[in-house]
Design a protein around this motif. Sequence first.
Motif, PDB file in Angstrom:
ATOM      1  N   ARG A   1      -2.848   6.299   1.591  1.00 62.39           N
ATOM      2  CA  ARG A   1      -2.904   4.847   1.454  1.00 62.39           C
ATOM      3  C   ARG A   1      -1.693   4.206   2.142  1.00 62.39           C
ATOM      4  O   ARG A   1      -1.810   3.194   2.833  1.00 62.39           O
ATOM      5  CB  ARG A   1      -2.931   4.474  -0.029  1.00 62.39           C
ATOM      6  CG  ARG A   1      -3.262   3.031  -0.281  1.00 62.39           C
ATOM      7  CD  ARG A   1      -3.322   2.670  -1.773  1.00 62.39           C
ATOM      8  NE  ARG A   1      -4.052   3.634  -2.571  1.00 62.39           N
ATOM      9  CZ  ARG A   1      -3.520   4.308  -3.594  1.00 62.39           C
ATOM     10  NH1 ARG A   1      -2.274   4.122  -3.945  1.00 62.39           N
ATOM     11  NH2 ARG A   1      -4.253   5.152  -4.274  1.00 62.39           N
ATOM     12  N   GLU A   2      -0.524   4.826   1.966  1.00 63.10           N
ATOM     13  CA  GLU A   2       0.696   4.324   2.592  1.00 63.10           C
ATOM     14  C   GLU A   2       0.603   4.406   4.113  1.00 63.10           C
ATOM     15  O   GLU A   2       0.999   3.474   4.824  1.00 63.10           O
ATOM     16  CB  GLU A   2       1.893   5.147   2.091  1.00 63.10           C
ATOM     17  CG  GLU A   2       3.220   4.675   2.581  1.00 63.10           C
ATOM     18  CD  GLU A   2       3.700   3.412   1.904  1.00 63.10           C
ATOM     19  OE1 GLU A   2       4.599   2.762   2.471  1.00 63.10           O
ATOM     20  OE2 GLU A   2       3.177   3.065   0.837  1.00 63.10           O
ATOM     21  N   MET A   3       0.076   5.505   4.633  1.00 59.73           N
ATOM     22  CA  MET A   3      -0.076   5.656   6.086  1.00 59.73           C
ATOM     23  C   MET A   3      -1.017   4.580   6.635  1.00 59.73           C
ATOM     24  O   MET A   3      -0.750   3.987   7.692  1.00 59.73           O
ATOM     25  CB  MET A   3      -0.616   7.044   6.426  1.00 59.73           C
ATOM     26  CG  MET A   3       0.409   8.136   6.273  1.00 59.73           C
ATOM     27  SD  MET A   3      -0.233   9.826   6.381  1.00 59.73           S
ATOM     28  CE  MET A   3      -1.430   9.756   7.645  1.00 59.73           C
ATOM     29  N   LYS A   4      -2.094   4.319   5.939  1.00 62.09           N
ATOM     30  CA  LYS A   4      -3.054   3.315   6.383  1.00 62.09           C
ATOM     31  C   LYS A   4      -2.408   1.928   6.389  1.00 62.09           C
ATOM     32  O   LYS A   4      -2.610   1.136   7.309  1.00 62.09           O
ATOM     33  CB  LYS A   4      -4.268   3.325   5.449  1.00 62.09           C
ATOM     34  CG  LYS A   4      -5.379   2.409   5.876  1.00 62.09           C
ATOM     35  CD  LYS A   4      -6.570   2.550   4.947  1.00 62.09           C
ATOM     36  CE  LYS A   4      -7.690   1.629   5.353  1.00 62.09           C
ATOM     37  NZ  LYS A   4      -8.835   1.700   4.467  1.00 62.09           N
ATOM     38  N   ARG A   5      -1.599   1.657   5.371  1.00 62.22           N
ATOM     39  CA  ARG A   5      -0.925   0.367   5.288  1.00 62.22           C
ATOM     40  C   ARG A   5       0.076   0.161   6.416  1.00 62.22           C
ATOM     41  O   ARG A   5       0.250  -0.933   6.925  1.00 62.22           O
ATOM     42  CB  ARG A   5      -0.180   0.277   3.952  1.00 62.22           C
ATOM     43  CG  ARG A   5      -0.752  -0.690   3.000  1.00 62.22           C
ATOM     44  CD  ARG A   5       0.068  -0.981   1.762  1.00 62.22           C
ATOM     45  NE  ARG A   5       1.278  -0.226   1.501  1.00 62.22           N
ATOM     46  CZ  ARG A   5       2.503  -0.581   1.925  1.00 62.22           C
ATOM     47  NH1 ARG A   5       2.672  -1.647   2.645  1.00 62.22           N
ATOM     48  NH2 ARG A   5       3.540   0.146   1.616  1.00 62.22           N
ATOM     49  N   ARG A   6       0.744   1.225   6.837  1.00 62.83           N
ATOM     50  CA  ARG A   6       1.793   1.118   7.850  1.00 62.83           C
ATOM     51  C   ARG A   6       1.270   1.140   9.283  1.00 62.83           C
ATOM     52  O   ARG A   6       2.059   1.086  10.218  1.00 62.83           O
ATOM     53  CB  ARG A   6       2.799   2.255   7.676  1.00 62.83           C
ATOM     54  CG  ARG A   6       3.637   2.082   6.429  1.00 62.83           C
ATOM     55  CD  ARG A   6       4.595   3.224   6.278  1.00 62.83           C
ATOM     56  NE  ARG A   6       5.331   3.111   5.049  1.00 62.83           N
ATOM     57  CZ  ARG A   6       6.654   3.109   4.983  1.00 62.83           C
ATOM     58  NH1 ARG A   6       7.373   3.219   6.077  1.00 62.83           N
ATOM     59  NH2 ARG A   6       7.264   3.015   3.824  1.00 62.83           N
ATOM     60  N   ARG A   7      -0.032   1.253   9.463  1.00 66.66           N
ATOM     61  CA  ARG A   7      -0.584   1.240  10.824  1.00 66.66           C
ATOM     62  C   ARG A   7      -0.311  -0.073  11.532  1.00 66.66           C
ATOM     63  O   ARG A   7      -0.122  -0.112  12.737  1.00 66.66           O
ATOM     64  CB  ARG A   7      -2.096   1.488  10.790  1.00 66.66           C
ATOM     65  CG  ARG A   7      -2.443   2.914  10.582  1.00 66.66           C
ATOM     66  CD  ARG A   7      -3.929   3.135  10.705  1.00 66.66           C
ATOM     67  NE  ARG A   7      -4.239   4.461  10.205  1.00 66.66           N
ATOM     68  CZ  ARG A   7      -5.372   4.786   9.620  1.00 66.66           C
ATOM     69  NH1 ARG A   7      -6.334   3.898   9.494  1.00 66.66           N
ATOM     70  NH2 ARG A   7      -5.572   6.001   9.178  1.00 66.66           N
ATOM     71  N   SER A   8      -0.315  -1.161  10.780  1.00 69.21           N
ATOM     72  CA  SER A   8      -0.068  -2.467  11.390  1.00 69.21           C
ATOM     73  C   SER A   8       0.964  -3.203  10.550  1.00 69.21           C
ATOM     74  O   SER A   8       1.197  -2.889   9.380  1.00 69.21           O
ATOM     75  CB  SER A   8      -1.362  -3.277  11.476  1.00 69.21           C
ATOM     76  OG  SER A   8      -1.888  -3.480  10.186  1.00 69.21           O
ATOM     77  N   TYR A   9       1.574  -4.208  11.159  1.00 67.42           N
ATOM     78  CA  TYR A   9       2.608  -4.989  10.494  1.00 67.42           C
ATOM     79  C   TYR A   9       2.004  -5.825   9.378  1.00 67.42           C
ATOM     80  O   TYR A   9       0.920  -6.402   9.509  1.00 67.42           O
ATOM     81  CB  TYR A   9       3.303  -5.897  11.505  1.00 67.42           C
ATOM     82  CG  TYR A   9       4.350  -6.780  10.888  1.00 67.42           C
ATOM     83  CD1 TYR A   9       5.568  -6.244  10.486  1.00 67.42           C
ATOM     84  CD2 TYR A   9       4.116  -8.130  10.688  1.00 67.42           C
ATOM     85  CE1 TYR A   9       6.538  -7.047   9.903  1.00 67.42           C
ATOM     86  CE2 TYR A   9       5.075  -8.942  10.113  1.00 67.42           C
ATOM     87  CZ  TYR A   9       6.277  -8.397   9.718  1.00 67.42           C
ATOM     88  OH  TYR A   9       7.228  -9.187   9.139  1.00 67.42           O
ATOM     89  N   GLU A  10       2.735  -5.889   8.277  1.00 66.01           N
ATOM     90  CA  GLU A  10       2.309  -6.696   7.142  1.00 66.01           C
ATOM     91  C   GLU A  10       3.375  -7.767   6.902  1.00 66.01           C
ATOM     92  O   GLU A  10       4.551  -7.447   6.714  1.00 66.01           O
ATOM     93  CB  GLU A  10       2.161  -5.808   5.899  1.00 66.01           C
ATOM     94  CG  GLU A  10       1.652  -6.517   4.701  1.00 66.01           C
ATOM     95  CD  GLU A  10       1.473  -5.583   3.515  1.00 66.01           C
ATOM     96  OE1 GLU A  10       0.591  -5.855   2.703  1.00 66.01           O
ATOM     97  OE2 GLU A  10       2.222  -4.599   3.416  1.00 66.01           O
TER      98      GLU A  10
END
Length: 99
Positions: A28-37
Amino acid sequence: MQVLVRDNDVEKALRILKRKMQREGVFREMKRRRSYEKPSEQKAREKSEAIRRQRKLARKQAIREGLLPAPAKKPLQSRPGAGQPTGSAATARAAAPRA
């Protein structure tokens, strides 16, 4: 994170590692860090996650206290790994003549 490989069974060790990583939230963390939030989006997400966690804890507490009915348990036959054995060993046993 560490996983022991027993009897050179790397496939099983990989499955165990994947399960541990899933529980820890690595994917889940890897998926979140794919793009800037954006910081505002991050605050909103963290707030909604906190609310979700609190509701889940409150629901579990209410079930324990008997205020809510417990969810129905699944029958043993529908869960994978329960009931009849599967795989090549089970097939070999089923095909073997009985004396």
